[in-house]
Scaffold this active site. Structure first.
Site, PDB file in Angstrom:
ATOM      1  CB  SER A 263      -0.972 -25.278  45.494  1.00 25.06           C
ATOM      2  OG  SER A 263      -0.493 -25.856  46.821  1.00 25.06           O
TER       3      SER A 263
ATOM      4  CB  THR B  23      -2.113 -24.079  52.251  1.00 19.99           C
ATOM      5  OG1 THR B  23      -1.587 -24.654  51.104  1.00 19.99           O
ATOM      6  CG2 THR B  23      -3.228 -23.023  52.163  1.00 19.99           C
TER       7      THR B  23
ATOM      8  CB  CYS C 139       9.227 -22.496  38.890  1.00 22.11           C
ATOM      9  SG  CYS C 139      10.793 -22.785  38.114  1.00 22.11           S
TER      10      CYS C 139
ATOM     11  NE  ARG D 179       5.684 -20.109  43.853  1.00 23.83           N
ATOM     12  CZ  ARG D 179       6.676 -19.757  44.049  1.00 23.83           C
ATOM     13  NH1 ARG D 179       8.097 -19.942  43.979  1.00 23.83           N
ATOM     14  NH2 ARG D 179       6.651 -18.876  45.246  1.00 23.83           N
TER      15      ARG D 179
ATOM     16  CB  CYS E 141      14.500 -23.959  32.838  1.00 20.63           C
ATOM     17  SG  CYS E 141      13.151 -22.965  32.483  1.00 20.63           S
TER      18      CYS E 141
ATOM     19  CB  CYS F  99      16.800 -20.729  36.899  1.00 27.21           C
ATOM     20  SG  CYS F  99      15.865 -19.029  37.196  1.00 27.21           S
TER      21      CYS F  99
ATOM     22  CB  CYS G 239      10.211 -16.935  32.923  1.00 26.85           C
ATOM     23  SG  CYS G 239      10.271 -17.087  34.778  1.00 26.85           S
TER      24      CYS G 239
END
Ligand SMILES: Cc1cc2nc3c(=O)[nH]c(=O)nc-3n(C[C@H](O)[C@H](O)[C@H](O)COP(=O)(O)OP(=O)(O)OC[C@H]3O[C@@H](n4cnc5c(N)ncnc54)[C@H](O)[C@@H]3O)c2cc1C
Ligand code: SF4
Length: 538
Positions: A49, A330, A510, A294, A484, A513, A507
């Site tokens: 975050s 959040t 996130c 992310r 990506c 894709c 990977c």
């Protein structure tokens, strides 16, 4: 294994749900069994975050968080919004939503680790390293729990010596707290038609680095956001630069996934952003210590789906409660979990049966500050379809004149559908990384500590294996190589024709894709539990 409540995901929303459930259970002298499954190797391992935390929900959930040692160590002391051109930075007035008095710069991963301890102290069972791979249904079609994925299956689908079958976790209510674009949540959308009548969800991708900088340049508590360069005025996005404790700097760049040019690379925009003289100055002499990415929700109120279905419900970003103008989700994610916990607790109390739909969760949530907060800002993000200047002008009118009470609601389109053909777009040339301020993808992914057993089925499934070469490459210039942020997708030609190579072990989960693939051909499913990034304090 049977529980009263199973929660999928130990992010802020899942943990707040669990804590509130057990608090109620203690207050009322009942013993509700609550467990959480988390696909990261530990709580916090997959959490990425900014983060500036608005502590409103935390104050409500655990008012004595200070005495309990919550990792909120850096109050925001200075707030700046800058407009960048290639060589200059101009300070703009900070819009009210971006004021951060009373907020804290934190590592959300560390806050989750701490929330995990609070939950365990209250009797919640947390199972990290287990991915919920499948939703289980009863004969009547209601959700009755989840199954964790099998471990020890080879790339060829055969069982290895280490094979262990997945475990069924059954519950009277199953709560999905998977975060942005949850892999099980998307199957629930279809099964229960939860998105009927609402706008498509829209997204951004956030690329983040953690730096340790020269103490002489560090200003603990300072928050900087930028808009403008290096993005053109038709692409939504901007940066965040947060001065944490211990001379650390959280620096990130968010690009709206409704961008049109398939040659755009969010990763490279982030690298280029760091070469701006104002930013470069801050980083010079410092050291990059972590990297990750992310997706985040940007759809807001008009994209919130139906939240409940027989046997379960959605909380946090998997439903989409992020407040985009605030760049914060959040506090709303936690509050949705707390309200869900109260609704579920009341529904289960005195009801020996299971699998009913806790319909009043939505009304309860609509009666809280979450809904009012999201309602007021609902038109700001979609107004950026008119470009940076149009969006800023509309945002000013909406905020200062209409005060969020416009009698209309602007709508969204699905991000993937907005990508233009390569032939209609200019190729974007990105500068080569210098290895001190800017970096390539492999050295970045290395800092995400991402680990996937290579001998396991690929968790990025192509619905049609021919589409990348038959459609994506000729028509869109193979955008998966660029969107990506971990270099998972590569078009290779080993002499026998081109093919898409999927380096699934890189990977960082996130989900970009699955969201942005123009042909919607990529299906992100959970790999073996415990796989993925191991973020220390992102
Ligand atoms: C770059 C960026 C910057 C941001 N900045 C801020 C900020 O400054 N302030 C702010 O308030 N918010 C910010 N946000 C938003 C904030 O991080 C989210 O709103 C918040 O994390 C949502 O919490 P959540 O619990 O819903 O989901 P998440 O935090 O995403 O947690 C979901 C958890 O569920 C787990 N999980 C998912 N699927 C499964 C599965 N199938 N099985 C088992 N486990 C699973 C994941 O591993 C993860 O641990 C930012 C987001 C990003 C990406
Ligand atoms: S493969 Fe998909 S989910 Fe994984 S890092 Fe790349 S874009 Fe993100």
């Amino acid at each position: 294994m049977e529980f009263d409540v199973v929660i999928v995901g130990a992010g802020p929303s899942g943990l707040a749900t669990a804590i509130r459930l057990r608090q109620l259970s203690e207050e009322k002298g009942t013993d509700l069994s609550v467990c959480i499954v988390e696909k990261g190797s530990e709580v916090g391992a997959h959490i990425l975050s900014g983060a500036v935390l608005e502590p409103r929900s935390l104050n409500e959930l655990l008012p004595d968080w200070k005495e309990r040692g919550a990792p909120l160590n850096t109050p925001v002391t200075d707030d700046r919004l800058l407009f960048l051109t290639r060589g200059s930075a101009m300070r703009l007035p900070t819009p009210p939503q971006m004021h951060n008095e009373g907020n804290y710069i934190i590592s959300l991963g560390n806050l989750c680790r701490w929330l995990g301890e609070q939950a365990e102290n209250l009797g919640v069972e947390i199972f990290p390293g287990f991915a919920a791979a499948e939703v289980l249904y009863d004969d009547g079609g209601a959700v009755r729990g989840i199954a964790t994925g099998d471990m020890g299956v080879g790339l060829d689908g055969e069982h290895k010596a280490s094979f262990e079958p997945g475990v069924e976790l059954l519950a009277r209510q199953t709560i999905f707290a998977e975060g942005c674009h949850g892999s099980l949540t998307k199957t629930l959308f279809e099964r229960f038609d939860l998105r009927k009548g609402v706008d498509p969800q829209t997204y951004g991708i956030g690329i983040k680095e953690l730096w340790e900088i020269d103490p002489a340049k560090h200003k603990q508590g300072q928050v900087i956001h930028t808009i403008g360069w290096p993005l053109d005025s038709s692409t939504y996005g901007g940066s965040f630069v947060y001065h944490l404790e211990d001379n650390q700097l959280a620096i990130g760049f968010v690009v709206g996934l409704d961008y049109e040019n398939p040659y755009l690379s969010p990763f490279d925009e982030m690298q280029r952003f760091k070469t701006h003289p104002r930013i470069r100055r801050m980083l010079e002499g410092g050291r990059r210590i972590s990297y990750g990415a992310r997706a985040l929700n940007e759809g807001g109120l008009q994209s919130i789906p139906k939240l409940t279905f027989p046997g379960g419900l959605l909380v946090g970003d998997t439903a989409g409660f992020l407040n985009v103008p605030k760049i914060k989700g959040t506090h709303t994610a936690m509050k949705s979990g707390m309200v869900a916990a109260e609704a579920v607790y009341d529904a289960l109390a005195g009801d020996a049966g299971g699998a009913r739909e806790v319909e009043d969760y939505r009304q309860r949530l609509e009666d809280t500050w979450v809904w009012e907060e999201l309602r007021r800002v609902r038109n700001i993000r979609p107004s950026f379809r008119w470009g940076l200047w149009g969006g800023m002008l509309y945002g000013g009118i909406d905020t200062y004149l209409l005060r969020g009470h416009a009698p209309w609601t602007l709508h969204h389109h699905a991000d993937y559908a907005l990508t233009k053909k390569a032939s209609e777009c200019r190729v974007i040339e990105y500068p080569k990384p210098d290895g001190t301020i800017t970096f390539d993808k492999p050295s970045s992914v290395y800092l995400a500590n991402t680990v996937h057993e290579e001998d396991q089925p690929v968790h990025l499934r192509l619905k049609d294996p021919d589409v990348p070469i038959r459609v994506n490459l000729p028509e869109y210039g193979a955008p998966e190589e660029r969107f990506c942020p971990a270099g998972v997708y590569e078009i290779v030609d080993e002499g026998d024709g081109k093919r898409l190579q999927i380096n699934a072990q890189n990977c960082v989960h996130c989900k970009t894709c699955d969201i942005k693939d123009t042909t919607q051909n990529i299906d992100w499913v959970t790999p073996e539990g415990g796989s993925g990034p191991n973020y220390p304090n992102m």
